[in-house]
Design an enzyme around this catalytic site. Structure first.
Site, PDB file in Angstrom:
ATOM      1  CG  ASN A   1      17.741  -9.110 -19.560  1.00 37.53           C
ATOM      2  OD1 ASN A   1      16.987  -8.965 -18.616  1.00 37.53           O
ATOM      3  ND2 ASN A   1      19.045  -9.279 -19.411  1.00 37.53           N
TER       4      ASN A   1
ATOM      5  CG  HIS B   1      17.465  -4.559 -19.462  1.00 37.22           C
ATOM      6  ND1 HIS B   1      18.519  -5.437 -19.563  1.00 37.22           N
ATOM      7  CD2 HIS B   1      17.288  -4.061 -20.711  1.00 37.22           C
ATOM      8  CE1 HIS B   1      18.978  -5.450 -20.801  1.00 37.22           C
ATOM      9  NE2 HIS B   1      18.245  -4.630 -21.525  1.00 37.22           N
TER      10      HIS B   1
ATOM     11  CG  ASP C   1      18.110  -5.510 -13.096  1.00 34.53           C
ATOM     12  OD1 ASP C   1      18.955  -6.162 -13.758  1.00 34.53           O
ATOM     13  OD2 ASP C   1      18.024  -4.267 -13.146  1.00 34.53           O
TER      14      ASP C   1
ATOM     15  CD  GLU D   1      23.859 -14.141 -19.274  1.00 36.52           C
ATOM     16  OE1 GLU D   1      24.054 -14.628 -20.385  1.00 36.52           O
ATOM     17  OE2 GLU D   1      24.008 -12.931 -19.019  1.00 36.52           O
TER      18      GLU D   1
END
Length: 403
Positions: free
Chosen positions: A271, A276, A280, A307
């Site tokens: 990340n 981000h 995702d 996660e």
């Protein structure tokens, strides 16, 4: 299959002006309508039965006072009495069938037939009273026609042709029974019936549209309350409920219940370096892979948070599940999700822990066991599968490790 949340939102945006969902949601709605309207149908049938019996008692009183021994007696006994009896039998038969669940999926058809018999016999008795010169009983036809629009589990598309057919039956019965001298009054009532039918149809349309909107909103809220919005997998709330059901079933059937916890390796680094949004997308790809391993009815794929993912596997063997989880690690490698900043490998990997539920186990204790196995996998170098009755952690596919 499309995400149910997207399906429901799409239906809400369409506003369903045509009173028709997509095929999947429409089937859901019709099933929901049949199930939830049963109590309303019974109530309406009971009211109709009570009213019908009251009118029958009124018929008997009029027969004794005004008809017995007159020229109308034969017509009353041959036509009006059987018509009343037919309506009574139709309503009683429907109630008995519903109580004993004889109709099943054809309940709405049974309701449709019963309402039709009820209405047509009501029309006939009204005409017969007019023919016998005993007052205008046809004003009651408006109330009879309203029975079609009562909450009997019929959709608007079913209600309209049914009402039109009953209106035709009303006109034909009047043409057959009434004399030409009575037709002017008959046509006046028929015009009023058409106007009332249009008003009730509009009311029925608005009611069904509101019901559909509430149905979609409720389904959407129920689904979102039990699922992760990003991946579409079940969330912890759904897991807790499903776990209790599976554990009780496993104790009863003496079956195994296994919990898998999957944690993506060095995902914070992923990340931090890729952003981000990329994170995702990676989580969604992993969720799609994991979902395929929950194909059996009692299995459940879960996003536990961040996660971390889970898999509840019912009536499975730990060793067989370990092999499937190794295959899952290979599939993750096949996704080729680049992770050049990972100390473990050049692509995204995962560590997996497996725990088996005991008879007295709780959600917390099972999580602790699975977490312990997950830490074993991480301590063994990550990209591993560890579980009960495994002397060593099983390594995932061979990957290129960063220098």
């Amino acid at each position: 299959m499309d995400n149910p949340s997207r399906l429901y939102r799409r239906e809400l945006q369409g506003r369903f002006l045509g009173l028709r969902f997509g095929a999947a949601v429409e089937d859901e709605f019709v099933s929901f309508l049949r199930e939830t309207q049963t109590r309303n149908v019974r109530f309406c049938i009971w009211i109709g039965l009570i009213l019908w019996m009251g009118v029958a008692c009124w018929d008997v009183a009029r027969y004794v006072q005004n008809i017995q021994g007159t020229a109308n007696e034969a017509q009353f006994l041959k036509l009006l009495l059987p018509a009343r009896l037919a309506g009574l039998l139709a309503l009683t038969g429907l109630l008995i069938g519903m109580h004993r669940r004889l109709w099943g999926r054809w309940q709405h058809v049974a309701c449709l037939v019963t309402v039709s018999v009820y209405c047509i016999t009501g029309f006939l008795t009204g005409y017969l009273y007019m023919e016998m010169g005993m007052g205008n009983a046809m004003a009651g036809s408006i109330l009879i026609l309203m029975a079609v629009f009562l909450p009997c589990g019929l959709t608007f598309r079913e209600t309209m042709p049914t009402t039109a057919a009953l209106l035709v039956a009303y006109l034909l019965a009047g043409w057959w029974i009434l004399s030409p001298a009575e037709w002017s009054e008959f046509w006046a009532i028929a015009s009023l019936l058409v106007l009332c039918m249009m008003m009730m149809a509009f009311s029925s349309y608005l009611r069904e549209r509101g019901t559909r909107e509430q149905f979609v909103l409720r389904r959407l809220l129920d689904w979102e309350a039990g699922h992760d919005p990003l991946t579409g997998l079940a969330n912890r709330r759904s897991f807790q409920k499903h776990f209790e059901i599976c554990l009780a079933q496993a104790r009863r059937d003496d079956k195994t219940l296994l919990l898998v916890i999957l944690d993506l390796d060095h995902f914070k680094l992923y990340n931090d370096h890729y952003g981000h949004k990329a994170g995702d997308r990676a989580l969604q790809q992993v969720a799609l892979v994991l979902e395929h391993y929950a194909a059996r009815p009692m299995d459940l794929a879960i996003r536990l948070g961040g996660e971390e993912f889970g898999l509840l596997s019912y009536a499975d063997d730990a060793k067989a599940l370990k092999l499937r989880m190794q295959h899952l690690l290979q599939q993750l490698q096949g996704l080729q999700i680049s992770h050049e900043f990972s100390p473990t490998a050049t692509c995204l990997t995962a560590s997996i822990g497996i725990a088996q539920a005991e008879a007295t186990c709780t959600t917390d204790s099972l999580f602790q066991q699975a977490d312990a196995q997950l830490y074993r996998a991480k301590n063994a170098g990550r990209n591993q599968v560890c579980g009960p009755d495994m002397d060593m952690c099983a390594e995932g596919p061979e990957l290129q490790v960063m220098a």
